[in-house]
Enzyme design. Structure first.
Site, PDB file in Angstrom:
ATOM      1  N   GLU A  23       7.069  47.296 -19.969  1.00  0.00           N
ATOM      2  CA  GLU A  23       7.586  46.197 -20.776  1.00  0.00           C
ATOM      3  C   GLU A  23       8.408  46.701 -21.954  1.00  0.00           C
ATOM      4  O   GLU A  23       9.493  46.188 -22.245  1.00  0.00           O
ATOM      5  CB  GLU A  23       6.424  45.325 -21.265  1.00  0.00           C
ATOM      6  CG  GLU A  23       6.806  44.244 -22.255  1.00  0.00           C
ATOM      7  CD  GLU A  23       7.725  43.184 -21.679  1.00  0.00           C
ATOM      8  OE1 GLU A  23       8.246  42.376 -22.473  1.00  0.00           O
ATOM      9  OE2 GLU A  23       7.927  43.158 -20.454  1.00  0.00           O
TER      10      GLU A  23
ATOM     11  N   HIS B 272      11.856  48.143 -21.065  1.00  0.00           N
ATOM     12  CA  HIS B 272      12.762  47.026 -20.806  1.00  0.00           C
ATOM     13  C   HIS B 272      13.289  46.450 -22.123  1.00  0.00           C
ATOM     14  O   HIS B 272      14.492  46.182 -22.261  1.00  0.00           O
ATOM     15  CB  HIS B 272      12.022  45.952 -20.008  1.00  0.00           C
ATOM     16  CG  HIS B 272      12.864  44.759 -19.685  1.00  0.00           C
ATOM     17  ND1 HIS B 272      12.376  43.464 -19.730  1.00  0.00           N
ATOM     18  CD2 HIS B 272      14.163  44.641 -19.315  1.00  0.00           C
ATOM     19  CE1 HIS B 272      13.321  42.622 -19.411  1.00  0.00           C
ATOM     20  NE2 HIS B 272      14.425  43.304 -19.152  1.00  0.00           N
TER      21      HIS B 272
ATOM     22  N   HIS C  15      14.920  33.123 -18.067  1.00  0.00           N
ATOM     23  CA  HIS C  15      15.181  34.476 -18.561  1.00  0.00           C
ATOM     24  C   HIS C  15      15.901  35.303 -17.497  1.00  0.00           C
ATOM     25  O   HIS C  15      16.845  36.060 -17.801  1.00  0.00           O
ATOM     26  CB  HIS C  15      13.847  35.132 -18.944  1.00  0.00           C
ATOM     27  CG  HIS C  15      13.997  36.418 -19.697  1.00  0.00           C
ATOM     28  ND1 HIS C  15      14.869  36.573 -20.745  1.00  0.00           N
ATOM     29  CD2 HIS C  15      13.378  37.621 -19.550  1.00  0.00           C
ATOM     30  CE1 HIS C  15      14.781  37.809 -21.218  1.00  0.00           C
ATOM     31  NE2 HIS C  15      13.893  38.462 -20.498  1.00  0.00           N
TER      32      HIS C  15
ATOM     33  N   HIS D 100      13.555  28.762  -0.242  1.00  0.00           N
ATOM     34  CA  HIS D 100      14.386  29.944  -0.466  1.00  0.00           C
ATOM     35  C   HIS D 100      14.947  30.463   0.859  1.00  0.00           C
ATOM     36  O   HIS D 100      16.103  30.908   0.921  1.00  0.00           O
ATOM     37  CB  HIS D 100      13.563  31.027  -1.162  1.00  0.00           C
ATOM     38  CG  HIS D 100      14.373  32.218  -1.597  1.00  0.00           C
ATOM     39  ND1 HIS D 100      15.469  32.115  -2.415  1.00  0.00           N
ATOM     40  CD2 HIS D 100      14.230  33.550  -1.334  1.00  0.00           C
ATOM     41  CE1 HIS D 100      15.977  33.313  -2.647  1.00  0.00           C
ATOM     42  NE2 HIS D 100      15.245  34.196  -1.983  1.00  0.00           N
TER      43      HIS D 100
END
Length: 363
Positions: free
Chosen positions: A78, A81, A143, A258
């Site tokens: 995390e 990133h 996001h 999808h």
């Protein structure tokens, strides 16, 4: 492309585009290793600037966040990133400053860099909300889309500054013919954006393995599905969405949608490519460079589509291996970029000086 066609800021924009691709890949990796809450606070990690890894630091961190035991590997996924995304934001700020300094130069973009800076600032806010709202699917998907949009717009800025895909005016007699390409190009871009959004919804709701077989789903052509729950964008804020909160039939509905979206996208994009090849062949000899560029863009779109479909099938066949899943995420971004380049070229971009390109009427 010669050096004199490049505008101020080209190399900064190119570096930023490459860095954005890394941010997109790191974001996918962070989601796939379930490290989205590797740091339960923002912008630090358990109150530290780096991930706590010493015994006394871990003890202090867990006293502050008793509901979130420290997992060093996930914390670093995390934080790396965040570090790279923060570096990208500073680079975009530098691009804006340079654009303002050279705003009086001909055809120097100014609005686009400023918009990208505003977008990436909003992205930082979504990054914070991703953590504070505990991976609420709506925010996670937004996001992801914001990351793809930032990547795409930086790529568009790089194209504009490079001077490479300068657009060509189209003869009035061939406007209808070229209009078909423009319409299909825009439609394909919008459909790919929609498919990327579906992919983000699949990922944020942990529905990637809801259909573990091919070509059927759970051994049925139409398995039990709950679309109303699967696409309920009014989900409550509050629960920890790590691992997902939806029932099996809702996740199946998301995955199935999808798949259908992938099929429709594939058919549309292949149609765009085939028609583009046919139209490129009708270019006059004076416009052969434009025809070559159109063919090159069409080949790029086709190859990226094949790669993306192959990666999607591989995710199902081999039960979502990490490297393939990350590559599938990046493949979607690159397919999107190829369509951005296609539309930029087709709609003219910056008008070339000199003789106008002409298109022959179809036989």
């Amino acid at each position: 492309m010669t050096n004199d066609t490049k505008k101020k800021g080209f190399y900064l924009a190119l570096i930023a585009t490459l860095l954005a691709s890394i941010v997109v890949g790191l974001g996918a990796y962070t989601r796939l290793v379930h490290a989205g809450l590797g740091c339960p606070d923002w912008p630090g990690c358990y109150g530290f600037l780096t991930v706590p890894d010493e015994a006394h630091e871990i003890a202090h961190a867990e006293s502050l966040y008793p509901e979130a035991p420290v997992e060093v590997d996930k914390g670093w996924a995390e934080m790396i990133h965040r570090y790279v995304a923060g570096t990208l934001m500073l680079l975009v700020l530098a691009i804006v400053i340079q654009a303002i300094r050279h705003r009086r130069e001909p055809s120097q973009p100014i609005k686009l860099p400023i918009f990208i800076l505003l977008l990436i600032t909003l992205q930082a806010a979504f990054g914070m909300w991703t953590v504070t709202l505990k991976l609420w699917p709506q925010v996670v998907t937004a996001h992801l889309l914001g990351g793809f949009a930032t990547f795409s717009l930086l790529f568009l800025l790089t194209l504009r500054l490079s001077g490479w895909l300068k657009g060509r005016s189209v003869a009035r007699s061939a406007a209808k013919s070229v209009g078909v390409l423009k319409g299909l190009g825009v439609l394909s871009l919008l459909v790919v954006i929609g498919q990327v959004s579906l992919g983000g919804w699949v990922s944020s709701n942990y529905a990637a393995l809801a259909c573990p077989d091919l070509p059927m789903c759970q051994g049925q052509w139409l398995p039990p599905m709950n679309f109303s729950e699967g696409f309920d964008v009014g989900q409550d804020i509050g629960p920890n969405y790590l691992g997902g909160q939806l029932h099996a039939e809702a996740r199946t509905a998301i995955h199935f949608a999808h798949r259908i979206g992938a099929l429709l996208t594939t058919l549309l994009v292949i149609s765009l490519v085939l028609i583009s090849f046919r139209k490129a062949a009708t270019l006059d000899i004076e416009s052969q460079s434009s025809g070559n560029k159109l063919r090159m863009l069409s080949w790029c779109i086709l190859l990226l589509l094949i790669a993306q479909v192959s990666l999607g099938l591989s995710n199902i066949i081999w039960s979502l291996p990490l490297n393939v899943a990350v590559a599938h995420n990046l493949g979607g971004a690159l397919l999107l970029l190829s369509l951005v380049a296609y539309n930029y070229f087709l709609f003219g971009g910056e008008q070339s000086s000199g003789k106008l390109a002409t298109w022959r009427a179809e036989a």
